[in-house]
Motif scaffolding. Structure first.
Motif, PDB file in Angstrom:
ATOM      1  N   HIS A 295      54.356  41.304  30.843  1.00 20.85           N
ATOM      2  CA  HIS A 295      53.751  42.188  29.992  1.00 20.85           C
ATOM      3  C   HIS A 295      52.746  42.197  30.258  1.00 20.85           C
ATOM      4  O   HIS A 295      52.210  41.888  31.851  1.00 20.85           O
ATOM      5  CB  HIS A 295      53.668  41.134  29.101  1.00 20.85           C
ATOM      6  N   VAL A 296      52.184  43.285  30.431  1.00 16.00           N
ATOM      7  CA  VAL A 296      50.716  44.558  30.926  1.00 16.00           C
ATOM      8  C   VAL A 296      50.108  43.724  29.544  1.00 16.00           C
ATOM      9  O   VAL A 296      49.931  43.734  28.523  1.00 16.00           O
ATOM     10  CB  VAL A 296      50.893  45.556  30.725  1.00 16.00           C
ATOM     11  N   HIS A 297      48.622  43.135  30.415  1.00 17.76           N
ATOM     12  CA  HIS A 297      47.963  43.101  29.548  1.00 17.76           C
ATOM     13  C   HIS A 297      46.784  43.684  29.816  1.00 17.76           C
ATOM     14  O   HIS A 297      45.826  43.965  30.553  1.00 17.76           O
ATOM     15  CB  HIS A 297      47.656  41.592  29.864  1.00 17.76           C
ATOM     16  N   GLN A 298      46.367  44.747  28.418  1.00 10.91           N
ATOM     17  CA  GLN A 298      45.631  45.095  28.544  1.00 10.91           C
ATOM     18  C   GLN A 298      44.040  44.838  28.235  1.00 10.91           C
ATOM     19  O   GLN A 298      44.228  44.633  26.556  1.00 10.91           O
ATOM     20  CB  GLN A 298      46.259  46.954  28.666  1.00 10.91           C
ATOM     21  N   ARG A 299      42.656  44.508  28.591  1.00  5.20           N
ATOM     22  CA  ARG A 299      41.727  44.335  28.174  1.00  5.20           C
ATOM     23  C   ARG A 299      41.017  45.267  27.184  1.00  5.20           C
ATOM     24  O   ARG A 299      41.258  46.337  28.051  1.00  5.20           O
ATOM     25  CB  ARG A 299      40.988  43.364  29.137  1.00  5.20           C
ATOM     26  N   ARG A 304      43.153  45.949  33.412  1.00  6.99           N
ATOM     27  CA  ARG A 304      44.693  45.546  33.258  1.00  6.99           C
ATOM     28  C   ARG A 304      45.030  45.104  34.600  1.00  6.99           C
ATOM     29  O   ARG A 304      45.798  45.344  35.179  1.00  6.99           O
ATOM     30  CB  ARG A 304      45.193  47.705  32.818  1.00  6.99           C
ATOM     31  N   PHE A 305      45.672  44.313  33.609  1.00  7.84           N
ATOM     32  CA  PHE A 305      46.499  42.993  34.461  1.00  7.84           C
ATOM     33  C   PHE A 305      48.671  43.504  33.706  1.00  7.84           C
ATOM     34  O   PHE A 305      48.845  43.223  32.904  1.00  7.84           O
ATOM     35  CB  PHE A 305      46.497  42.083  33.842  1.00  7.84           C
ATOM     36  N   LEU A 306      48.655  43.406  35.428  1.00  7.20           N
ATOM     37  CA  LEU A 306      50.316  43.643  35.396  1.00  7.20           C
ATOM     38  C   LEU A 306      50.597  41.699  35.514  1.00  7.20           C
ATOM     39  O   LEU A 306      50.279  41.351  36.725  1.00  7.20           O
ATOM     40  CB  LEU A 306      50.969  44.614  36.170  1.00  7.20           C
ATOM     41  N   VAL A 307      51.008  41.386  34.705  1.00  7.06           N
ATOM     42  CA  VAL A 307      51.199  39.830  34.531  1.00  7.06           C
ATOM     43  C   VAL A 307      52.953  39.892  35.362  1.00  7.06           C
ATOM     44  O   VAL A 307      53.963  40.470  34.983  1.00  7.06           O
ATOM     45  CB  VAL A 307      51.542  39.424  33.808  1.00  7.06           C
ATOM     46  N   LEU A 308      53.144  39.350  36.672  1.00  9.02           N
ATOM     47  CA  LEU A 308      54.335  38.626  37.022  1.00  9.02           C
ATOM     48  C   LEU A 308      55.292  37.348  36.786  1.00  9.02           C
ATOM     49  O   LEU A 308      55.091  36.731  36.317  1.00  9.02           O
ATOM     50  CB  LEU A 308      54.344  39.090  38.496  1.00  9.02           C
ATOM     51  N   ASP A 309      56.432  37.835  37.163  1.00  6.98           N
ATOM     52  CA  ASP A 309      57.557  36.325  36.954  1.00  6.98           C
ATOM     53  C   ASP A 309      56.962  35.286  38.112  1.00  6.98           C
ATOM     54  O   ASP A 309      57.910  34.704  38.663  1.00  6.98           O
ATOM     55  CB  ASP A 309      58.414  36.026  36.184  1.00  6.98           C
ATOM     56  N   ALA A 310      56.468  36.012  39.312  1.00 10.91           N
ATOM     57  CA  ALA A 310      56.346  35.641  40.394  1.00 10.91           C
ATOM     58  C   ALA A 310      54.776  35.167  40.724  1.00 10.91           C
ATOM     59  O   ALA A 310      54.261  36.228  40.279  1.00 10.91           O
ATOM     60  CB  ALA A 310      56.537  36.503  42.004  1.00 10.91           C
ATOM     61  N   ASP A 341      45.916  45.251  37.914  1.00 10.71           N
ATOM     62  CA  ASP A 341      45.307  43.702  39.187  1.00 10.71           C
ATOM     63  C   ASP A 341      46.975  43.224  39.032  1.00 10.71           C
ATOM     64  O   ASP A 341      47.487  42.796  37.667  1.00 10.71           O
ATOM     65  CB  ASP A 341      44.401  42.569  38.654  1.00 10.71           C
ATOM     66  N   VAL A 342      47.612  42.511  40.001  1.00 14.32           N
ATOM     67  CA  VAL A 342      48.513  42.311  39.545  1.00 14.32           C
ATOM     68  C   VAL A 342      48.668  40.947  39.709  1.00 14.32           C
ATOM     69  O   VAL A 342      47.794  40.350  41.099  1.00 14.32           O
ATOM     70  CB  VAL A 342      49.772  42.788  40.617  1.00 14.32           C
ATOM     71  N   VAL A 343      49.142  39.695  39.074  1.00 14.40           N
ATOM     72  CA  VAL A 343      48.671  38.781  39.053  1.00 14.40           C
ATOM     73  C   VAL A 343      50.064  37.833  38.392  1.00 14.40           C
ATOM     74  O   VAL A 343      51.381  38.412  38.173  1.00 14.40           O
ATOM     75  CB  VAL A 343      47.245  38.042  37.921  1.00 14.40           C
ATOM     76  N   LEU A 362      54.486  50.862  34.504  1.00 15.24           N
ATOM     77  CA  LEU A 362      55.100  49.790  34.547  1.00 15.24           C
ATOM     78  C   LEU A 362      55.687  49.046  33.084  1.00 15.24           C
ATOM     79  O   LEU A 362      54.035  49.274  32.631  1.00 15.24           O
ATOM     80  CB  LEU A 362      54.728  48.862  35.058  1.00 15.24           C
ATOM     81  N   GLN A 363      56.153  49.177  32.681  1.00 16.53           N
ATOM     82  CA  GLN A 363      56.199  47.910  31.313  1.00 16.53           C
ATOM     83  C   GLN A 363      56.835  46.627  31.617  1.00 16.53           C
ATOM     84  O   GLN A 363      57.551  46.504  32.549  1.00 16.53           O
ATOM     85  CB  GLN A 363      57.253  49.256  30.845  1.00 16.53           C
TER      86      GLN A 363
END
Ligand code: PLP
Length: 422
Positions: A295-299, A304-310, A341-343, A362-363
């Motif tokens: 998901h994209v977590h927009q504070r 803005r965090f791009l949360v990945l499954d990796a 921020d890609v996390v 990205l979504q």
């Protein structure tokens, strides 16, 4: 050059859409291109041949990518293997690398590993210290063989690159000084269990400047000449030092032709067989790590965090070396770039692949590929946070094979045993 490109608005590996692999295998997953692996090996081999370097041993550094299918792809072209453990020897043999093309390096070989290597008939053991010379001599005599060894020299050069991947400075743990090398070579020539056949060095990884390499290799040449001058036979010279690859924002690495010309210049007339131990330059751009956006977590406050499954357990390089990986959406959407921020999901702040990276929008559910992830990617992966070990896929044209399946949670738990008192 690699074989990952956009076709019809979709990132492909050779003729295979990455989305198709994600669909079949799930994410995260490493994807390797056979054509890119082959091309990188051939470019290096051909560049050396063009400079008149005769029959060099190009020993793929298995530590960079230890997957047996990857090693086998290179072995079929004639590559040898540079290994640093019994596990890597076993992988190289399983991949079909003939033992006479396997070189065993590493500062802490155990007695069991030396015995295994000698029984397997590896071409050469690169000895990194006097205690190791004594160990190899003793184990070889116990087995009734004579081990062919090279002395690994630490040429004390600053090769650039990250401090954690520098291997050729005097304060790094690898190898011995030039004067020690001369003493140990002479000592080895009087031992019954070993036959010194050459000298070896490795000056670091991700090297983008040929000058320190040439300086180190010129010193190695001097050593070969001195040893020969003392009447000692030197048949082989192993010139390790990993050529860099373009990690997007890094200095451009040298062209293989320039590297080969430097090798030819520095070894001209030396009359020794040459060996090389490339890892990254062959495998890095031949692989990507494919991940899905959770998901994209927009504070509300801004980030803005791009949360990945990796996560960092799948690709450690950014956390360990501050490494930069280009991140590409598999099906880029139109629209203005967005800063993320890609996390990953691991409970460590270090599980941040990059900060403030401008990417196409990205979504949740979108796929992204970490480029240049074929070296020191899967090989360094772990199950940290009890995440399943990341699988690996090898592509050839429009075909792909799962060359390391994702384990199940049952597999993961089955490896452990209860303590009798619990
Ligand atoms: N050989 C030795 C002894 C090494 O220490 C390394 C990397 O550190 C390599 C080969 C492979 O280096 P690279 O992947 O940069 O080519």
């Amino acid at each position: 050059m690699n074989h990952f490109e956009l076709r019809g608005g979709e990132l492909h590996c050779e003729d295979t859409p990455l989305a198709k692999i994600a669909e079949a295998v799930g994410t995260p997953v490493y994807v390797y291109s056979s054509a890119t692996l082959e091309r990188h090996y051939q470019v290096l081999r051909d560049a050396l041949a063009a400079e008149g370097v005769k029959d060099p041993l190009i020993a793929f550094a298995v530590k960079a990518n230890s997957n047996v299918a990857v090693i086998a792809t290179l072995a079929r072209l004639g590559a040898g293997a540079d290994v640093v453990s019994e596990g890597e020897i076993r992988r190289a043999l399983a991949a079909g690398v003939p033992p006479e093309r396997i070189v065993f390096s590493g500062v802490g070989k155990t007695e069991a590993e030396v015995a295994f290597a000698l029984k397997a008939g590896v071409a050469e053991i690169n000895v990194e210290s006097e205690p190791e010379l004594d160990l190899v001599n003793r184990v070889a005599q116990d087995l009734g063989v004579r081990a062919e060894i090279a002395i690994r020299v630490n040429p004390d050069v600053e090769a650039g690159g990250h401090a954690k991947i520098s291997t050729g400075k005097a304060d790094n743990k690898f190898g011995v000084s030039f004067s020690e090398a001369e003493r140990l070579y002479a000592k080895a020539s009087n031992l019954a269990g070993v036959r010194p056949v050459g000298v070896a060095c490795h000056i670091g990884s991700q090297i983008t400047d040929l000058a320190p390499m040439e300086a180190a290799f010129a010193k190695m040449r001097g050593l070969v000449e001195r040893l020969k001058g003392e009447g000692l036979g030197v048949e082989r010279l192993d010139l390790g030092g990993g050529l860099g690859v373009p990690y997007f924002n890094q200095p451009e690495p040298p062209a293989p032709a320039d590297y080969a010309a430097m090798i030819a210049r520095v070894t001209k007339g030396l009359d020794v067989a040459l060996a090389f131990e490339p890892g990254r330059v062959i495998a890095a751009n031949a692989g990507v790590l494919l991940a899905r956006v959770t998901h994209v977590h927009q504070r509300a406050e801004g980030r803005r965090f791009l949360v990945l499954d990796a996560a960092m357990n799948d690709l450690l390089r950014p956390a360990m070396y501050d490494a930069y990986h280009d991140i590409r959406p598999v099906k880029p959407r139109a629209g203005e770039a967005v800063t993320y921020d890609v996390v990953g999901p691991v409970c460590e702040t270090g599980d941040t692949f990059t900060r403030d990276r401008a990417l196409p929008p990205l979504q949740a559910g979108d796929l992204v590929a970490f480029m240049t992830a074929g070296a020191y990617g899967a090989a360094m992966a772990s199950e940290y946070n009890s995440r399943l070990l990341v699988p690996e896929v090898l592509v050839k044209g429009a075909e792909f094979a799962v060359v390391r399946p994702r384990p199940t949670y049952e597999d993961m738990l089955a490896r452990e045993r209860p303590a009798p008192w619990l």
